[in-house]
Motif scaffolding. Sequence first.
Motif, PDB file in Angstrom:
ATOM      1  N   SER A 242       0.775  -1.308   0.018  1.00 45.21           N
ATOM      2  CA  SER A 242      -0.098   0.139   0.007  1.00 45.21           C
ATOM      3  C   SER A 242       0.873   1.153   0.026  1.00 45.21           C
ATOM      4  CB  SER A 242      -0.671  -0.012   1.438  1.00 45.21           C
ATOM      5  OG  SER A 242      -1.558   1.287   1.412  1.00 45.21           O
ATOM      6  N   PRO A 243       0.418   2.364  -0.767  1.00 46.56           N
ATOM      7  CA  PRO A 243       0.996   3.560  -0.866  1.00 46.56           C
ATOM      8  C   PRO A 243       1.305   4.098   0.786  1.00 46.56           C
ATOM      9  CG  PRO A 243      -0.513   3.639  -2.393  1.00 46.56           C
ATOM     10  CD  PRO A 243      -0.788   2.299  -1.380  1.00 46.56           C
ATOM     11  N   LEU A 244       0.402   3.678   1.779  1.00 48.35           N
ATOM     12  CA  LEU A 244       0.562   4.275   3.148  1.00 48.35           C
ATOM     13  C   LEU A 244       2.016   3.717   3.620  1.00 48.35           C
ATOM     14  CD1 LEU A 244      -2.957   3.961   4.378  1.00 48.35           C
ATOM     15  CD2 LEU A 244      -1.685   6.219   3.656  1.00 48.35           C
ATOM     16  N   TYR A 245       2.195   2.358   3.434  1.00 50.82           N
ATOM     17  CA  TYR A 245       3.424   1.661   3.801  1.00 50.82           C
ATOM     18  C   TYR A 245       4.757   2.241   3.225  1.00 50.82           C
ATOM     19  CZ  TYR A 245       0.503  -2.097   5.688  1.00 50.82           C
ATOM     20  OH  TYR A 245      -0.369  -2.723   6.590  1.00 50.82           O
ATOM     21  N   THR A 246       4.683   2.741   2.148  1.00 50.53           N
ATOM     22  CA  THR A 246       5.889   3.612   1.310  1.00 50.53           C
ATOM     23  C   THR A 246       6.002   4.743   2.184  1.00 50.53           C
ATOM     24  OG1 THR A 246       4.952   2.621  -0.853  1.00 50.53           O
ATOM     25  CG2 THR A 246       6.293   4.460  -0.629  1.00 50.53           C
ATOM     26  N   LEU A 247       5.236   5.593   2.476  1.00 52.97           N
ATOM     27  CA  LEU A 247       5.367   6.755   2.894  1.00 52.97           C
ATOM     28  C   LEU A 247       6.084   6.507   4.580  1.00 52.97           C
ATOM     29  CD1 LEU A 247       2.327   8.864   1.906  1.00 52.97           C
ATOM     30  CD2 LEU A 247       4.503   9.048   1.204  1.00 52.97           C
ATOM     31  N   GLN A 248       5.388   5.767   5.171  1.00 48.37           N
ATOM     32  CA  GLN A 248       5.685   5.111   6.635  1.00 48.37           C
ATOM     33  C   GLN A 248       7.054   4.775   6.737  1.00 48.37           C
ATOM     34  OE1 GLN A 248       3.105   2.626   8.517  1.00 48.37           O
ATOM     35  NE2 GLN A 248       4.356   2.367  10.261  1.00 48.37           N
ATOM     36  N   ILE A 249       7.365   3.887   5.822  1.00 50.01           N
ATOM     37  CA  ILE A 249       8.968   3.221   5.998  1.00 50.01           C
ATOM     38  C   ILE A 249       9.676   4.173   5.418  1.00 50.01           C
ATOM     39  CG2 ILE A 249      10.106   1.354   5.040  1.00 50.01           C
ATOM     40  CD1 ILE A 249       7.933  -0.299   5.269  1.00 50.01           C
ATOM     41  N   ARG A 250       9.489   4.951   4.254  1.00 50.66           N
ATOM     42  CA  ARG A 250      10.329   5.991   3.898  1.00 50.66           C
ATOM     43  C   ARG A 250      10.911   6.915   5.020  1.00 50.66           C
ATOM     44  NH1 ARG A 250       9.860  11.119   1.068  1.00 50.66           N
ATOM     45  NH2 ARG A 250      11.736  11.528  -0.021  1.00 50.66           N
ATOM     46  N   ARG A 251       9.914   7.431   5.793  1.00 43.87           N
ATOM     47  CA  ARG A 251      10.227   8.170   6.916  1.00 43.87           C
ATOM     48  C   ARG A 251      10.865   7.565   7.850  1.00 43.87           C
ATOM     49  NH1 ARG A 251       5.430   9.146   8.073  1.00 43.87           N
ATOM     50  NH2 ARG A 251       5.269   7.870   9.720  1.00 43.87           N
ATOM     51  N   ASN A 252      10.819   6.229   8.173  1.00 42.47           N
ATOM     52  CA  ASN A 252      11.338   5.564   9.123  1.00 42.47           C
ATOM     53  C   ASN A 252      12.977   5.503   8.551  1.00 42.47           C
ATOM     54  OD1 ASN A 252       9.235   5.306  10.952  1.00 42.47           O
ATOM     55  ND2 ASN A 252       8.708   3.369   9.924  1.00 42.47           N
ATOM     56  N   ILE A 253      13.125   5.249   7.399  1.00 41.27           N
ATOM     57  CA  ILE A 253      14.366   4.751   6.577  1.00 41.27           C
ATOM     58  C   ILE A 253      15.245   6.178   6.930  1.00 41.27           C
ATOM     59  CG2 ILE A 253      15.684   4.799   4.613  1.00 41.27           C
ATOM     60  CD1 ILE A 253      13.472   2.681   3.736  1.00 41.27           C
ATOM     61  N   ASN A 254      14.618   7.421   6.523  1.00 47.67           N
ATOM     62  CA  ASN A 254      15.353   8.538   6.627  1.00 47.67           C
ATOM     63  C   ASN A 254      15.826   9.052   8.296  1.00 47.67           C
ATOM     64  OD1 ASN A 254      15.359   8.624   3.854  1.00 47.67           O
ATOM     65  ND2 ASN A 254      13.648   9.965   3.753  1.00 47.67           N
ATOM     66  N   GLN A 255      15.087   8.401   9.061  1.00 49.74           N
ATOM     67  CA  GLN A 255      15.379   8.732  10.419  1.00 49.74           C
ATOM     68  C   GLN A 255      16.023   7.602  11.025  1.00 49.74           C
ATOM     69  OE1 GLN A 255      11.561   9.754  12.074  1.00 49.74           O
ATOM     70  NE2 GLN A 255      11.498  11.621  11.120  1.00 49.74           N
ATOM     71  N   TYR A 256      16.492   6.800  10.298  1.00 54.04           N
ATOM     72  CA  TYR A 256      17.157   5.559  10.794  1.00 54.04           C
ATOM     73  C   TYR A 256      18.590   5.806  11.749  1.00 54.04           C
ATOM     74  CZ  TYR A 256      18.359   0.424  10.388  1.00 54.04           C
ATOM     75  OH  TYR A 256      18.811  -0.973  10.955  1.00 54.04           O
ATOM     76  N   LYS A 257      18.504   5.447  12.848  1.00 52.70           N
ATOM     77  CA  LYS A 257      19.528   5.722  13.546  1.00 52.70           C
ATOM     78  C   LYS A 257      20.862   4.920  13.574  1.00 52.70           C
ATOM     79  CE  LYS A 257      16.711   8.227  16.950  1.00 52.70           C
ATOM     80  NZ  LYS A 257      17.119   9.361  16.332  1.00 52.70           N
ATOM     81  N   GLN A 258      20.713   3.542  13.281  1.00 56.23           N
ATOM     82  CA  GLN A 258      21.700   2.620  13.193  1.00 56.23           C
ATOM     83  C   GLN A 258      22.723   2.886  12.185  1.00 56.23           C
ATOM     84  OE1 GLN A 258      18.696   1.674  14.206  1.00 56.23           O
ATOM     85  NE2 GLN A 258      19.065   0.957  16.040  1.00 56.23           N
ATOM     86  N   GLU A 259      22.084   3.611  10.949  1.00 56.18           N
ATOM     87  CA  GLU A 259      22.847   3.776   9.936  1.00 56.18           C
ATOM     88  C   GLU A 259      22.476   5.041   8.892  1.00 56.18           C
ATOM     89  OE1 GLU A 259      24.563   1.000   6.106  1.00 56.18           O
ATOM     90  OE2 GLU A 259      23.217   0.041   7.783  1.00 56.18           O
ATOM     91  N   ALA A 260      23.141   5.833   8.527  1.00 56.38           N
ATOM     92  CA  ALA A 260      22.850   7.008   7.468  1.00 56.38           C
ATOM     93  C   ALA A 260      22.242   6.513   6.240  1.00 56.38           C
ATOM     94  CB  ALA A 260      23.983   8.136   7.371  1.00 56.38           C
ATOM     95  N   LEU A 261      21.065   6.328   6.322  1.00 56.78           N
ATOM     96  CA  LEU A 261      20.140   5.686   4.865  1.00 56.78           C
ATOM     97  C   LEU A 261      19.285   6.962   4.267  1.00 56.78           C
ATOM     98  CD1 LEU A 261      19.335   2.093   5.878  1.00 56.78           C
ATOM     99  CD2 LEU A 261      21.371   2.965   4.947  1.00 56.78           C
ATOM    100  N   LEU A 262      19.154   6.461   3.174  1.00 54.59           N
ATOM    101  CA  LEU A 262      18.442   7.556   2.397  1.00 54.59           C
ATOM    102  C   LEU A 262      17.243   6.708   1.322  1.00 54.59           C
ATOM    103  CD1 LEU A 262      17.176  10.584   1.300  1.00 54.59           C
ATOM    104  CD2 LEU A 262      19.075  10.137  -0.394  1.00 54.59           C
TER     105      LEU A 262
END
Length: 413
Positions: A242-262
């Motif tokens: 679902s597009p909702l998961y896309t936006l949610q996980i993208r936000r989590n990835i960009n705020q991922y603390k263990q590694e600098a991800l985009l």
Amino acid sequence: MILAKLAYKSLLNRRASVLLTLFTIAISVMLLLSIERVRIDAKSSFSNTISGTDLIVGARTGDIQLLLSSVFRIGHTNNGVSWKSYEYITSQRGVKWSIPISLGDSHKGQAVLGTTLDYFSHYLFAKKQNLTFNKGHPFAAINEVVLGSEVANKLGYKLNDSIVISHGMGNTSFHHHDDNPFKIVGILNPTGTPVDKTLHIPLAAIDLIHGGSSPVHAEHEKHNDLTGHPKQITAFLMGFNSPLYTLQIRRNINQYKQEALLGIMPTVTLKELWEMLAIVEKILLLFSAVVVLVSLLGMLTTLLANLSQRRRELAILRSVGARPWHLFTLISIESLLTTLLGCLVGSALYYLVIFSASGYLQSHAGISVNITMLSYYELGLIGVIIAAGFIIGLIPATRAYFYSLSDGMSIKA
């Protein structure tokens, strides 16, 4: 109606010069419509270089840099994504599929991509078209490779040939992995995307040729483990339920603390990249306008030249009762008919050219051409050309209006 019939017969009487003018207009219309179609579809195909992928995840750099390196194989990223982070992110709820990719090696200047079998199932291009095989099948062993169509054609490879991968991208490779040759088991059909210029090998093979600790080295492991457990990958592609998961996980990835991800959304980033290349679109539009203008000016030149030769003919028409406005209308109808017929012939030539070149454009330029009825925009362009042709025809028509009987019948030295 009488003037229309007279104009038609007049055009037939001067068919040689009229056909030349008509052909010039037809070619300009064909070029205009073709350029517009290629321009619009090139933009669409560019946006669909990668299709059906919701997120691309890599080391934190810039959106466009990540897109260029992971999709277009242009440039490189200084860092990668740890395998631990890849497994954690792709295990989240809502993830439908994922494709890990590892870049950094090459073969005679062509990029080598380490990936999994999911690549051949979920990687889509153009309007969600699947990758298909011209020959062979996906890799099934760690020492097998699948070639893009351009690699196979350019280097003359065929199935069962052996090749050696080199370390380093492009023509700067400095170490050949001679101890790990790969057997060609598949050749993909042309896509017009960077896939055509890529060699695809199992992800586990990347670790193997670099002397990593992939499980394939252990005697108790089977050699059909095509994924392995690499320490790091370049990036990975993701699809969601679902597009909702896309936006949610993208936000989590960009705020991922263990590694600098985009995490980037390729459709959005491709649009941004195209806007940077907008100058190309403007040049194509300008070229289209110049082609049409030149053809219409050519028609004006022909009409004025013919008008000088027809002064006696027009004078005779005046002598049998034709009014000045009759001559004005006659010349106007002739220019309108010539432009209208030129547009009709040009439209037919446009469909012929597009139909003939669609396959070539798809395989060599990556432009997926839509062969459809003329859009309202394209019909509007033709309407503008017809109107412009009619207006240009008013110039010789006005001159004919002011020709006098004595001027037409007089003998000039």
